[in-house]
Design an enzyme around this catalytic site. Structure first.
Site, PDB file in Angstrom:
ATOM      1  N   ARG A   1       0.835  -1.213   0.000  1.00 25.13           N
ATOM      2  CA  ARG A   1       0.000   0.000   0.000  1.00 25.13           C
ATOM      3  C   ARG A   1       0.861   1.250   0.000  1.00 25.13           C
ATOM      4  NH1 ARG A   1      -4.599  -1.808   4.247  1.00 25.13           N
ATOM      5  NH2 ARG A   1      -5.799  -3.062   2.778  1.00 25.13           N
TER       6      ARG A   1
ATOM      7  N   GLU B   1      -0.726  -8.803  -5.596  1.00 26.19           N
ATOM      8  CA  GLU B   1      -2.028  -9.394  -5.917  1.00 26.19           C
ATOM      9  C   GLU B   1      -1.904 -10.877  -6.257  1.00 26.19           C
ATOM     10  OE1 GLU B   1      -5.006  -8.470  -5.446  1.00 26.19           O
ATOM     11  OE2 GLU B   1      -4.347  -6.563  -4.622  1.00 26.19           O
TER      12      GLU B   1
ATOM     13  N   THR C   1      -3.288 -16.704  -0.332  1.00 27.02           N
ATOM     14  CA  THR C   1      -2.425 -16.715   0.849  1.00 27.02           C
ATOM     15  C   THR C   1      -2.758 -15.524   1.740  1.00 27.02           C
ATOM     16  OG1 THR C   1      -0.737 -17.636  -0.616  1.00 27.02           O
ATOM     17  CG2 THR C   1       0.006 -16.933   1.535  1.00 27.02           C
TER      18      THR C   1
ATOM     19  N   TYR D   1     -11.032 -10.074 -11.083  1.00 25.48           N
ATOM     20  CA  TYR D   1     -10.701  -9.422  -9.814  1.00 25.48           C
ATOM     21  C   TYR D   1      -9.302  -8.796  -9.870  1.00 25.48           C
ATOM     22  CZ  TYR D   1      -8.446  -8.601  -5.522  1.00 25.48           C
ATOM     23  OH  TYR D   1      -7.688  -7.968  -4.572  1.00 25.48           O
TER      24      TYR D   1
ATOM     25  N   ASP E   1     -13.161  -9.337  -4.360  1.00 22.56           N
ATOM     26  CA  ASP E   1     -12.479 -10.519  -3.822  1.00 22.56           C
ATOM     27  C   ASP E   1     -13.369 -11.118  -2.726  1.00 22.56           C
ATOM     28  OD1 ASP E   1     -12.246  -8.768  -1.721  1.00 22.56           O
ATOM     29  OD2 ASP E   1     -10.160  -9.291  -1.278  1.00 22.56           O
TER      30      ASP E   1
END
Ligand code: SF4
Length: 349
Positions: free
Chosen positions: A36, A48, A54, A131, A149
């Site tokens: 981020r 992504e 995970t 997505y 998601d």
């Protein structure tokens, strides 16, 4: 898909208020995650792919190591597959690593190493579904584009009190239309991050924290714990996998996999049903809709090593990439039998 605002139970003013609450909450409570902190499309794409199957906590270390080893599309495109699989080891679902590698090669070949700010073009890359394309568009390019998601699906299903199973074509259609209908006019990065974060921190799968939810006044869920609904699951089919532990002169015999899913990864050599030996280890793992029992028997060195097999010295072992269940079994048995390789035993146990 065309936006159908009428599918949402809120008018324009309520939608704007919902977005505003969500944004305020995210700026105060959102986690500081390494991906981020960057707008680098390559870093966003790597994160992504890693996050597809995970948990965030597991991905952080892998992501940081990966970015040091393959810092951009060119570096990843130039690596060979064995290096890529080895760096991915411990994350499992290796098709993601292969697709990421091929996607990097396509970005270098078709876009001169720069990911285009176009969700449709991003969606053409290997391993990039609807997505992932939307998430990369939002997070890397700040586009107002939907991305649904599992976290966002849960939040939306509850906000809408959606009784349709979310894993059906109709359920997906409703969720994507709702996600699109909730988008701001521009600058989608914070909005999509905030919805996702709400699912990860507040609108939890089993015990949603509705009392502290910033958008509770807009939520129509009557029994949020029962949502989202899903289609009934197929029962897991049991499977047995028998392998051998064959060690000689400080080396171990391993076998390279050839099937599409684990191609190139190493495993303990297969054992036919007739071959017997002392059972050293039994463990289970899930594989698609199978429940696999992996049994490892003590074996003797074969007279002739098969084409896909080879001996690995202890020193070589840390460089080999393993199918996850075999890697775990190998580490346990290396420890139990004294075939210890410190660097190997410490890695991703
Ligand atoms: S009020 Fe509860 S169920 Fe509704 S979005 Fe918030 S946490 Fe989820």
């Amino acid at each position: 898909m065309k936006i159908k605002h009428t599918a949402l139970p809120w008018d324009d003013t309520s939608r704007a208020a919902l977005r505003s609450r969500l944004g305020e909450w995210f700026r105060a409570a959102g986690r500081d995650l390494p991906w981020r902190r960057t707008l680098d499309p390559y870093a966003v794409m790597v994160s992504e792919f890693m996050l597809q199957q995970t948990q965030v906590a597991t991905v952080i270390d892998f992501f940081n190591r990966w970015m040091l080893r393959f810092p951009d599309f060119e570096a990843l495109a130039a690596a060979n597959e064995a290096e890529v699989l080895h760096a991915w080891q411990g994350l499992g679902y290796y098709s993601r690593a292969r697709n990421l590698h091929r996607a990097a090669q396509r970005v270098v070949a078709d876009h001169r190493g720069r990911l285009p700010a176009d969700v449709a073009l991003i969606g053409l890359l290997p391993g990039v579904g609807r997505y992932t394309a939307g998430a990369i568009g939002s997070f890397a390019f700040d586009l107002a584009t939907p991305a649904v998601d599992a976290n966002i699906a849960r939040v939306l299903a509850r906000l809408l009190d959606l009784q349709e199973p979310v894993d059906t074509a109709r359920g997906q259609q409703i969720l994507w239309a709702a996600a699109e209908g909730l988008l701001p006019g521009r600058r989608g990065r914070e909005h999509t991050s905030a919805l996702m974060e709400l699912g990860a921190l507040v609108c939890l799968p089993t015990r949603p924290r509705c009392a502290e939810c910033p958008v509770r006044e807009f939520c129509t869920a009557k029994n949020p714990e029962l949502l989202p609904r899903k289609k009934p699951r197929r029962k897991a089919v049991p499977m047995l996998e028998r392998c051998a532990w064959i060690v000689e002169d400080e080396s171990i015999l391993l076998e390279q996999q050839t099937g599409p899913r684990w191609r190139g990864l190493w495993k303990l050599p297969s054992l036919s049903e007739e071959q017997q030996g002392e059972l050293l280890l039994e463990t289970t793992y899930a594989f698609t809709h199978h429940r696999v029992t992996l049994q490892v028997y003590a074996g003797a060195a074969p007279g002739q090593v098969a084409g896909e097999q080879r001996w690995f010295s202890k020193g070589e072992l840390p460089q080999a990439a393993f199918a996850s269940a075999h890697g775990r079994a190998l580490r346990v048995l290396a420890d139990q039998t004294g075939f210890a390789v410190p660097g190997f035993l410490d890695a991703s146990l």
